[in-house]
Structures are given as C-alpha cells and as structure tokens.
Scaffold this motif. Structure first.
Motif, PDB file in Angstrom:
ATOM      1  N   UNK A  33      -2.668   7.805  13.071  1.00 35.75           N
ATOM      2  CA  UNK A  33      -2.656   6.915  11.901  1.00 35.75           C
ATOM      3  C   UNK A  33      -1.855   5.658  12.244  1.00 35.75           C
ATOM      4  N   UNK A  34      -2.462   4.837  13.079  1.00 35.59           N
ATOM      5  CA  UNK A  34      -1.757   3.678  13.634  1.00 35.59           C
ATOM      6  C   UNK A  34      -1.306   2.684  12.579  1.00 35.59           C
ATOM      7  N   UNK A  35      -2.191   2.339  11.653  1.00 38.19           N
ATOM      8  CA  UNK A  35      -1.822   1.343  10.646  1.00 38.19           C
ATOM      9  C   UNK A  35      -0.657   1.817   9.795  1.00 38.19           C
ATOM     10  N   UNK A  36      -0.692   3.103   9.427  1.00 42.36           N
ATOM     11  CA  UNK A  36       0.397   3.652   8.624  1.00 42.36           C
ATOM     12  C   UNK A  36       1.693   3.693   9.430  1.00 42.36           C
ATOM     13  N   UNK A  37       1.597   4.007  10.719  1.00 46.81           N
ATOM     14  CA  UNK A  37       2.785   4.028  11.577  1.00 46.81           C
ATOM     15  C   UNK A  37       3.399   2.633  11.671  1.00 46.81           C
ATOM     16  N   UNK A  38       2.560   1.639  11.892  1.00 42.02           N
ATOM     17  CA  UNK A  38       3.057   0.262  11.977  1.00 42.02           C
ATOM     18  C   UNK A  38       3.732  -0.139  10.670  1.00 42.02           C
ATOM     19  N   UNK A  39       3.130   0.228   9.550  1.00 38.99           N
ATOM     20  CA  UNK A  39       3.727  -0.099   8.248  1.00 38.99           C
ATOM     21  C   UNK A  39       5.112   0.536   8.108  1.00 38.99           C
ATOM     22  N   UNK A  40       5.268   1.751   8.612  1.00 40.37           N
ATOM     23  CA  UNK A  40       6.575   2.421   8.532  1.00 40.37           C
ATOM     24  C   UNK A  40       7.602   1.717   9.433  1.00 40.37           C
ATOM     25  N   UNK A  41       7.197   1.369  10.658  1.00 42.71           N
ATOM     26  CA  UNK A  41       8.128   0.643  11.532  1.00 42.71           C
ATOM     27  C   UNK A  41       8.528  -0.691  10.893  1.00 42.71           C
ATOM     28  N   UNK A  42       7.562  -1.352  10.264  1.00 41.66           N
ATOM     29  CA  UNK A  42       7.875  -2.619   9.597  1.00 41.66           C
ATOM     30  C   UNK A  42       8.807  -2.403   8.410  1.00 41.66           C
ATOM     31  N   UNK A  43       8.624  -1.279   7.720  1.00 43.34           N
ATOM     32  CA  UNK A  43       9.535  -0.933   6.620  1.00 43.34           C
ATOM     33  C   UNK A  43      10.962  -0.782   7.154  1.00 43.34           C
ATOM     34  N   UNK A  44      11.100  -0.124   8.292  1.00 45.94           N
ATOM     35  CA  UNK A  44      12.426   0.031   8.895  1.00 45.94           C
ATOM     36  C   UNK A  44      13.012  -1.326   9.268  1.00 45.94           C
ATOM     37  N   UNK A  45      12.178  -2.221   9.776  1.00 43.83           N
ATOM     38  CA  UNK A  45      12.653  -3.567  10.134  1.00 43.83           C
ATOM     39  C   UNK A  45      13.203  -4.318   8.930  1.00 43.83           C
ATOM     40  N   UNK A  46      12.645  -4.065   7.750  1.00 44.64           N
ATOM     41  CA  UNK A  46      13.121  -4.773   6.554  1.00 44.64           C
ATOM     42  C   UNK A  46      14.536  -4.378   6.180  1.00 44.64           C
ATOM     43  N   UNK A  47      15.038  -3.288   6.740  1.00 45.63           N
ATOM     44  CA  UNK A  47      16.420  -2.875   6.458  1.00 45.63           C
ATOM     45  C   UNK A  47      17.444  -3.675   7.274  1.00 45.63           C
ATOM     46  N   UNK A  48      16.960  -4.426   8.249  1.00 54.03           N
ATOM     47  CA  UNK A  48      17.851  -5.254   9.064  1.00 54.03           C
ATOM     48  C   UNK A  48      18.037  -6.612   8.405  1.00 54.03           C
ATOM     49  N   UNK A  49      19.282  -7.080   8.312  1.00 61.44           N
ATOM     50  CA  UNK A  49      19.502  -8.435   7.793  1.00 61.44           C
ATOM     51  C   UNK A  49      18.948  -9.476   8.765  1.00 61.44           C
ATOM     52  N   UNK A  50      18.680 -10.652   8.246  1.00 61.00           N
ATOM     53  CA  UNK A  50      18.238 -11.765   9.097  1.00 61.00           C
ATOM     54  C   UNK A  50      19.450 -12.406   9.762  1.00 61.00           C
ATOM     55  N   UNK A  51      19.356 -12.886  10.951  1.00 61.88           N
ATOM     56  CA  UNK A  51      18.211 -12.732  11.839  1.00 61.88           C
ATOM     57  C   UNK A  51      18.214 -11.328  12.468  1.00 61.88           C
ATOM     58  N   UNK A  52      17.098 -10.655  12.349  1.00 61.09           N
ATOM     59  CA  UNK A  52      17.013  -9.255  12.780  1.00 61.09           C
ATOM     60  C   UNK A  52      17.298  -9.089  14.261  1.00 61.09           C
ATOM     61  N   UNK A  53      17.016 -10.127  15.047  1.00 63.82           N
ATOM     62  CA  UNK A  53      17.199 -10.044  16.508  1.00 63.82           C
ATOM     63  C   UNK A  53      18.645  -9.830  16.926  1.00 63.82           C
ATOM     64  N   UNK A  54      19.582 -10.022  16.015  1.00 61.39           N
ATOM     65  CA  UNK A  54      20.995  -9.852  16.331  1.00 61.39           C
ATOM     66  C   UNK A  54      21.490  -8.422  16.128  1.00 61.39           C
ATOM     67  N   UNK A  55      20.591  -7.532  15.719  1.00 59.81           N
ATOM     68  CA  UNK A  55      20.963  -6.146  15.466  1.00 59.81           C
ATOM     69  C   UNK A  55      20.282  -5.234  16.477  1.00 59.81           C
ATOM     70  N   UNK A  56      21.044  -4.303  17.014  1.00 57.75           N
ATOM     71  CA  UNK A  56      20.585  -3.467  18.112  1.00 57.75           C
ATOM     72  C   UNK A  56      19.260  -2.746  17.852  1.00 57.75           C
ATOM     73  N   UNK A  57      19.003  -2.192  16.673  1.00 56.22           N
ATOM     74  CA  UNK A  57      17.734  -1.468  16.500  1.00 56.22           C
ATOM     75  C   UNK A  57      16.483  -2.356  16.521  1.00 56.22           C
ATOM     76  N   UNK A  58      16.658  -3.664  16.457  1.00 56.62           N
ATOM     77  CA  UNK A  58      15.491  -4.548  16.342  1.00 56.62           C
ATOM     78  C   UNK A  58      14.543  -4.405  17.527  1.00 56.62           C
ATOM     79  N   UNK A  59      15.049  -4.405  18.741  1.00 50.26           N
ATOM     80  CA  UNK A  59      14.167  -4.316  19.916  1.00 50.26           C
ATOM     81  C   UNK A  59      13.411  -3.001  19.925  1.00 50.26           C
TER      82      UNK A  59
END
Length: 143
Positions: free
Chosen positions: A27-53
């Motif tokens: 279920x690729x689309x659903x998996x991507x949506x979940x990873x993107x949901x996790x990304x929304x928990x990171x403050x901007x700029x997300x690249x400055x937080x270790x889990x982003x990569x």
C-alpha cells in the motif's frame, strides 16, 4: 542539530511503524501519506532535525521500489540536504541507483562512486549486482 521531545519522537516512531507495515502490504500511497504525516511533526525548517533525512528517504524508498525513479531521486537529494546527511552512503547509493535507472549514467557513476568511497564494496552487497558491475566498469578498484 535541533532536538525534539521524546513525545514527538515516540509519535514519529509509531507513525513510521504503521507506514512500514503499509509498505510491506503493498500500500505505497498510504505508506507515503503516513511518512508525510510524521514529517508534519517536525518544526520548520525540517532539515534541521535529525529524523528528517530518515523520513524523507523512507518516502524515497517507497518510490524506488515502485520504480518511480524521478520521484525517488528527488527525495534522496532532499534527504541529503538534511542535517548530517550530505555524505550518507545509503542516500548516495539510492540516488545513484535512481540515476542509473533513469539512464543518467554520469550522475549514477559519480554518486555510486561517492557511496563506494565512503562505505566500500559492502554498500552494494544487498543490492542488485548490476549497480556494482556498472561502477566497477567505470572506476579502478584498489584492493
């Protein structure tokens, strides 16, 4: 590197476990949506937080295994712009594989070579042999 609270990290881990299961179920689309949901928990700029990569490359992996190489390489390149990830051999390997599949052979050679210089031949051990064979045909391997 900026730190996140344990509560946020635990939530990210839980969401990623769900995403991983969805991906394993095809279920690729659903998996991507979940990873993107996790990304929304990171403050901007997300690249400055270790889990982003890790989160961004997880999306890249879904695209890679779905053979959507243009989307995948964009994710791996973005992941390499994250904190402490510019020389991550896994990200370099995956980006190189995407370039190979997109028939962008000079880029593939450059990035796969960089992964090899950091990690050695071992980085290719669990991958399809064609990537290592390609790189070996382009560079001089020193034992």
């Amino acid at each position: 590197m900026k730190e996140l609270s344990d509560v946020i990290l635990d939530r990210i881990d839980a969401i990623c476990e769900e995403a991983d299961l969805l991906f394993e179920e095809g279920k690729s689309e659903e998996a991507i949506a979940k990873y993107q949901e996790a990304l929304t928990l990171l403050p901007e700029p997300i690249e400055e937080y270790e889990p982003s990569a890790w989160l961004i490359s997880s999306i890249g992996d879904v695209y890679f295994f779905d053979e959507e190489y243009e989307k995948a390489v964009a994710q791996f390149e973005h992941a390499m712009s994250c904190i402490d990830s510019e020389d991550n051999p896994y990200l370099l390997l995956r980006a190189g594989q995407c370039y190979f599949e997109l028939n962008q052979m000079q880029e593939a050679e450059d990035v796969l070579h960089e992964a090899y210089l950091i990690e050695g031949e071992e980085i290719f051990e669990e991958e399809e042999p064609k990537y290592w064979e390609f790189l070996k045909s382009k560079i001089t391997i020193v034992d």
